[in-house]
Design a protein around this motif. Structure first.
Motif, PDB file in Angstrom:
ATOM      1  N   LEU A  64      12.589 -12.799 -11.010  1.00 12.13           N
ATOM      2  CA  LEU A  64      11.248 -13.356 -11.100  1.00 12.13           C
ATOM      3  C   LEU A  64      11.396 -14.862 -11.231  1.00 12.13           C
ATOM      4  N   SER A  65      10.689 -15.571 -10.359  1.00 14.79           N
ATOM      5  CA  SER A  65      10.841 -17.025 -10.442  1.00 14.79           C
ATOM      6  C   SER A  65       9.546 -17.726 -10.076  1.00 14.79           C
ATOM      7  N   GLY A  66       9.545 -19.023 -10.246  1.00 14.27           N
ATOM      8  CA  GLY A  66       8.405 -19.862  -9.872  1.00 14.27           C
ATOM      9  C   GLY A  66       7.143 -19.552 -10.658  1.00 14.27           C
ATOM     10  N   LEU A  67       7.282 -19.106 -11.888  1.00 14.67           N
ATOM     11  CA  LEU A  67       6.090 -18.781 -12.679  1.00 14.67           C
ATOM     12  C   LEU A  67       5.300 -20.046 -12.974  1.00 14.67           C
ATOM     13  N   LYS A  68       4.010 -19.982 -12.692  1.00 14.43           N
ATOM     14  CA  LYS A  68       3.185 -21.165 -12.913  1.00 14.43           C
ATOM     15  C   LYS A  68       1.849 -20.770 -13.495  1.00 14.43           C
ATOM     16  N   ALA A  69       1.471 -21.454 -14.569  1.00 17.96           N
ATOM     17  CA  ALA A  69       0.138 -21.232 -15.105  1.00 17.96           C
ATOM     18  C   ALA A  69      -0.836 -21.957 -14.193  1.00 17.96           C
ATOM     19  N   LYS A  70      -1.979 -21.377 -13.948  1.00 14.29           N
ATOM     20  CA  LYS A  70      -2.969 -22.039 -13.110  1.00 14.29           C
ATOM     21  C   LYS A  70      -4.345 -21.565 -13.537  1.00 14.29           C
ATOM     22  N   TRP A  83       6.821 -15.296  -8.256  1.00 13.56           N
ATOM     23  CA  TRP A  83       7.362 -14.527  -7.142  1.00 13.56           C
ATOM     24  C   TRP A  83       8.467 -13.609  -7.611  1.00 13.56           C
ATOM     25  N   PHE A  84       8.346 -12.373  -7.156  1.00 15.12           N
ATOM     26  CA  PHE A  84       9.365 -11.387  -7.444  1.00 15.12           C
ATOM     27  C   PHE A  84      10.193 -11.202  -6.175  1.00 15.12           C
ATOM     28  N   GLU A  85      11.502 -11.109  -6.335  1.00 16.68           N
ATOM     29  CA  GLU A  85      12.344 -10.943  -5.158  1.00 16.68           C
ATOM     30  C   GLU A  85      13.404  -9.887  -5.400  1.00 16.68           C
ATOM     31  N   ASP A  86      13.555  -8.992  -4.434  1.00 11.51           N
ATOM     32  CA  ASP A  86      14.713  -8.104  -4.470  1.00 11.51           C
ATOM     33  C   ASP A  86      15.440  -8.242  -3.141  1.00 11.51           C
ATOM     34  N   ALA A  87      16.376  -7.343  -2.888  1.00 11.91           N
ATOM     35  CA  ALA A  87      17.204  -7.514  -1.704  1.00 11.91           C
ATOM     36  C   ALA A  87      16.413  -7.371  -0.408  1.00 11.91           C
ATOM     37  N   THR A  88      15.223  -6.785  -0.484  1.00  9.04           N
ATOM     38  CA  THR A  88      14.491  -6.540   0.763  1.00  9.04           C
ATOM     39  C   THR A  88      13.387  -7.554   1.030  1.00  9.04           C
ATOM     40  N   GLY A  89      13.080  -8.380   0.051  1.00  9.61           N
ATOM     41  CA  GLY A  89      12.050  -9.376   0.307  1.00  9.61           C
ATOM     42  C   GLY A  89      11.394  -9.859  -0.968  1.00  9.61           C
ATOM     43  N   GLU A 107      13.147 -18.947 -15.793  1.00  9.99           N
ATOM     44  CA  GLU A 107      13.218 -19.002 -14.342  1.00  9.99           C
ATOM     45  C   GLU A 107      14.383 -18.153 -13.817  1.00  9.99           C
ATOM     46  N   GLY A 108      14.058 -17.326 -12.819  1.00  3.70           N
ATOM     47  CA  GLY A 108      15.114 -16.561 -12.174  1.00  3.70           C
ATOM     48  C   GLY A 108      15.637 -15.378 -12.981  1.00  3.70           C
ATOM     49  N   SER A 109      14.877 -14.950 -13.978  1.00  7.19           N
ATOM     50  CA  SER A 109      15.334 -13.811 -14.781  1.00  7.19           C
ATOM     51  C   SER A 109      15.426 -12.549 -13.940  1.00  7.19           C
ATOM     52  N   TYR A 110      16.400 -11.733 -14.280  1.00  8.72           N
ATOM     53  CA  TYR A 110      16.495 -10.432 -13.652  1.00  8.72           C
ATOM     54  C   TYR A 110      15.597  -9.495 -14.460  1.00  8.72           C
ATOM     55  N   VAL A 111      14.636  -8.871 -13.797  1.00  5.36           N
ATOM     56  CA  VAL A 111      13.630  -8.106 -14.531  1.00  5.36           C
ATOM     57  C   VAL A 111      13.400  -6.723 -13.952  1.00  5.36           C
ATOM     58  N   ARG A 112      12.798  -5.905 -14.790  1.00  8.70           N
ATOM     59  CA  ARG A 112      12.236  -4.644 -14.343  1.00  8.70           C
ATOM     60  C   ARG A 112      10.735  -4.877 -14.371  1.00  8.70           C
ATOM     61  N   LEU A 113      10.106  -4.602 -13.254  1.00  7.76           N
ATOM     62  CA  LEU A 113       8.702  -4.945 -13.107  1.00  7.76           C
ATOM     63  C   LEU A 113       7.928  -3.664 -12.830  1.00  7.76           C
TER      64      LEU A 113
END
Ligand code: ADP
Ligand code: MG
Length: 776
Positions: A64-70, A83-89, A107-113
């Motif tokens: 999980l990366s690019g977390l932004k408050a808005k 944005w969440f990213e795994d091996a497929t997209g 930033e960039g934590s490995y997570v279970r979502l």
């Protein structure tokens, strides 16, 4: 196939795979073998980003990366996207009314979502998913399993008498696995009571799937097949073990072949757990060996003998304005004892903000500048004192003048903006500006006994004649190389001696961390504050408490006291940029306070972008009381000494680390006036308020650091990349017994054979990690 072979030599790879492996830092077969699974699953994720179906509830694993408050465009409601990213997209995630989420997922934590797929195909997003940060090596339940969805701080954490237990206790209890089957009893006793049942472990019967830290292009499946191929090449049988046989035997650690096989292809959960322990031991042990070697090298160098050092220090304390605390006396004695050894000192002085490290530095420096260089009738040994900012260097220069003005010696200051010397021939009792070339000359011919400065002090042009003692203040603000340059950059005239080295820090570092990262240094701790300090009253002030906080501040100002207001940022965010974080800026806050809240008081502004001249002017005016309120960014964090300041307001407090907040708070604990610290959170999430409550309750910097270590993990706390320690190694830092064992074994190995010629595999492993360790 050899471990040192490039992966590309044995695998036919397509372009995205090549770049994915590069992103993961995997070049050789050995890198591949040491790319450990992030976790194991009895069943993997139930979906992947390329298989999403609208309306479905999914569980995904990835980063999980690019977390932004808005703010939402129409409703202006606060939200967070990322944005969440795994091996497929990739897939977008949106949280509504949870603006704080960005502050606890690094930033960039490995997570279970887990969440529901929302939107239409091609523009899917996961709405308010639950996030669980997956710590390295975790099982669904087991060794490093994270019990809390949301990191939680043990608020009542105290270092206390229980030594290495305290905060760490809970972790060790939680991390016990079932080790019986692996017969790792001595290791089990290292990491906690053994033999406890692990229900999940018992429940697992079928195969375990290794889930790897992935990157787009290479999936866990790819790694699985790659490992199969590597293993089928009989490579394991020929691998040399970096951990010497006798050490492995002592702790019943599985050998390298078995461990590599088990960590990638565990048949049972406890296989994986046992090997993870082995590899975390291996990593810490390797670092400790490298540090022990550095230390051994240090101890073969020569230093300047300093005679009668303790008599001199006694004389210094007798003339100082206040008696030293017991802790100051102890630390001073430890340093003086080092001065008596034939090799240079290498010591870290750790002491909470305000514990009086400067006095220890001064007492020991006094002994040095009152000593003659060997075989000389005149002149003195020299001291260098390096501080991270010009403000601090200037402040220490003034303190040392105070301490040493009665002595017939010269003290000088060097910073990027100029040089000064005391005493001055023209202005009696004061320091005057001198040219840089003049200063360099006097340093080189030994006329200047003590040189204070910023990193300007380690420029090549600065050459001492008899540098006998080098001190670095707030050492964590310097890189390893800068600290080394202070000691090793010196030619010391014709002399080959190295200076004694003292590193000082107010950052409360958990002990396991200090012993590992600073394993080459001896440790002195100032664990008491000078007497008569009033305790800081710390209070979390929500929106409705703000006025009351201002009232307290007004009352203090009216009594002649001063106040700090710290903001998380310098400038207002660009309102056109939706994603900009809406945190208070120092500039705007200074204006607002002047206009709306404290028109009758003088307000100064200090932040990183203020020019040095202006900075100095503001600090001078604040120190002299012409300015009563200083609005600043966290540049005031380190060292600044304004005894008259009794109020510290921290805006957006949830954005600072606990250790940093504790340091900020220390700025107002410099006198006997009762100080007040107000934490004003910008957003009020559950997590941030829990963290801040720890500060309300505890004023022990070490306990707070350990609590942060426990709650957020060392990697997050201290910047894993900064230290070059893997996630696995960082987890090991929570385990004092493992650290102690690894350290003792490492010291023994180096004592027996400093070059470790007998252990080529260990030497190789050190080469692999030390590049990273030193890039810090
Ligand atoms: P730090 O460890 O944060 O660098 P300092 O050296 O700046 O702390 O000391 C903090 C304050 O405490 C200074 O104002 C200093 O004069 C004062 N101080 C230091 N030692 C003592 C002592 N033994 N008794 C009373 N005050 C002291
Ligand atoms: Mg200091």
């Amino acid at each position: 196939m050899n471990p040192s072979d490039l992966i590309t030599k044995h695998f036919r790879l397509i372009k995205p795979q090549i770049s994915a492996l590069k992103r993961l830092g995997l070049l050789t077969i050995n890198d591949l073998l040491y790319h450990f699974p992030a976790r194991y699953e009895t069943a993997g994720a139930d979906s992947q980003t390329n298989q999403l179906v609208a309306g479905e509830k999914v569980t995904l694993y990835g980063t999980l990366s690019g977390l932004k408050a808005k703010r939402l465009w129409k409703s202006r409601r606060p939200a967070t996207e990322g944005w969440f990213e795994d091996a497929t997209g990739k897939v977008k995630c949106m949280w509504f009314n949870q603006p704080y989420i960005a502050s606890y997922v690094p930033e960039g934590s490995y997570v279970r979502l887990t969440g529901t797929v929302t939107g239409s195909a091609g523009r899917f997003y996961i709405a308010s998913p639950e996030v669980e940060i997956v710590p390295p090596g975790s099982m669904s339940s087991g060794l490093f399993a994270l019990k809390n969805r949301v990191p939680e701080i043990a608020v009542d954490a105290r270092r206390g008498e229980s030594g290495d237990k305290g905060v760490l206790k809970r972790t060790t209890e939680e991390t016990q696995g079932t080790l019986k089957d692996c017969d790792l009893r001595p290791l089990a006793s290292l990491v906690g009571k053994s033999g406890a049942r692990n229900e999940a472990g018992a429940a697992i019967s079928g195969a375990l799937f290794a889930v790897y830290p992935e990157s787009r292009g290479v999936t866990s499946k790819w790694f699985y097949h790659a490992m199969e191929r590597v293993f089928s090449n009989d490579i394991l049988a020929h691998m040399e073990d970096p951990i010497p046989d006798d050490v492995r035997a002592r702790y019943n650690l599985p050998d390298i072949a078995k461990s590599l096989l088990w960590i990638h292809k565990p048949e049972k959960q406890n296989h994986a757990e046992a090997t993870r322990k082995r590899f975390s031991f291996e990593e810490i042990f390797t670092i400790q060996v490298a540090k022990a070697q550095e230390r051994a090298l240090n101890d073969t160098q020569s230093s300047f003998p300093i005679k009668d050092a303790s008599e001199l220090a006694k004389r210094f304390f007798a003339s100082s304005a206040f008696p030293p605390t017991a802790a100051q006396e102890r630390a001073t004695a430890e340093i003086l004892q080092d001065f008596g050894k034939p090799h240079p000192m290498a010591r870290l002085l750790e002491g909470d903000v305000g514990s009086g490290k400067t006095l220890v530095a001064a007492a020991t420096a006094y002994a040095v500048i009152n000593s003659r260089p060997p075989e000389r009738e005149a002149g003195t040994l020299q001291v260098a004192y390096m501080a991270p900012t010009e403000i601090l260097a200037e402040q220490h220069f003034q303190s040392f003048i105070e301490y040493f003005k009665h002595l017939p010696i010269n003290i000088a200051l060097i910073t990027g903006s100029g040089c000064k010397k005391f005493p001055s021939k023209v202005a009696k009792g004061r320091a005057t500006d001198i040219s840089r070339s003049q200063l360099l000359k006097w340093v080189a011919n030994g006329e200047i006994s003590m040189l204070v400065g910023t990193h300007a002090l380690i420029q090549k042009a600065v050459q001492f004649k008899h540098l006998a003692y080098a001190i670095v203040d707030e050492q964590h603000r310097f890189g390893t190389n800068q600290r080394k340059a202070l000691v090793h950059g010196q030619k010391n005239g014709e002399n080959s001696s190295l200076p004694h080295f003292l590193s000082m820090t107010a950052t409360p570092i958990p002990r396991t961390f200090a012993l590992t990262i600073y394993g080459d240094l001896d440790l002195s701790v100032l664990d008491e504050l000078p007497p008569g300090r009033a305790k800081v009253k710390t209070q979390i002030a929500g929106a409705k408490d703000r006025d009351a906080a201002y009232e307290t501040m007004r009352r203090e100002l009216a009594c002649g006291r001063q106040a700090f207001v710290v903001c998380p940022r310098i400038e207002e965010p660009d309102p056109k940029k939706m994603n900009a974080l809406q945190a208070k800026s120092a500039k705007a806050e200074a204006k607002r306070l002047k206009k709306e809240v404290f028109p009758e008081w003088e307000i100064g502004l200090l932040h990183g972008a203020v020019k040095p001249d202006e900075k100095e002017k503001v600090m001078r005016e604040f120190a002299s009381g012409e300015i009563q309120i200083l609005v600043a960014t966290s540049v005031v964090e380190v060292g600044i000494n304004i005894p008259n300041a009794t109020v510290m307001m921290i805006e957006g407090a949830e954005r600072f680390g606990l250790a940093q907040l504790h340091q900020l708070r220390g700025r107002i604990q410099r006198s006997s006036h009762p100080p007040y610290c107000f934490l004003l959170p910008g957003t009020f999430g559950e997590v941030s308020s829990k963290r801040l409550k720890a500060l309300e309750k505890s004023d022990d910097g070490f306990a707070l650091a350990e609590a942060d270590l426990e709650a957020r993990g060392a990697g997050d706390l201290f910047g894993r990349r900064q230290w070059g320690i893997s996630d696995l190694g960082m987890e090991a830092l929570k385990n004092p017994r493992l650290i102690k064992a690894a350290r003792e074994e490492a010291q023994r190995v180096v004592r027996e054979d400093a070059s470790i010629a007998k252990h080529p595999a260990l030497a190789e492993r050190i080469k692999n990690i030390s590049g990273e360790l030193h890039s810090e």
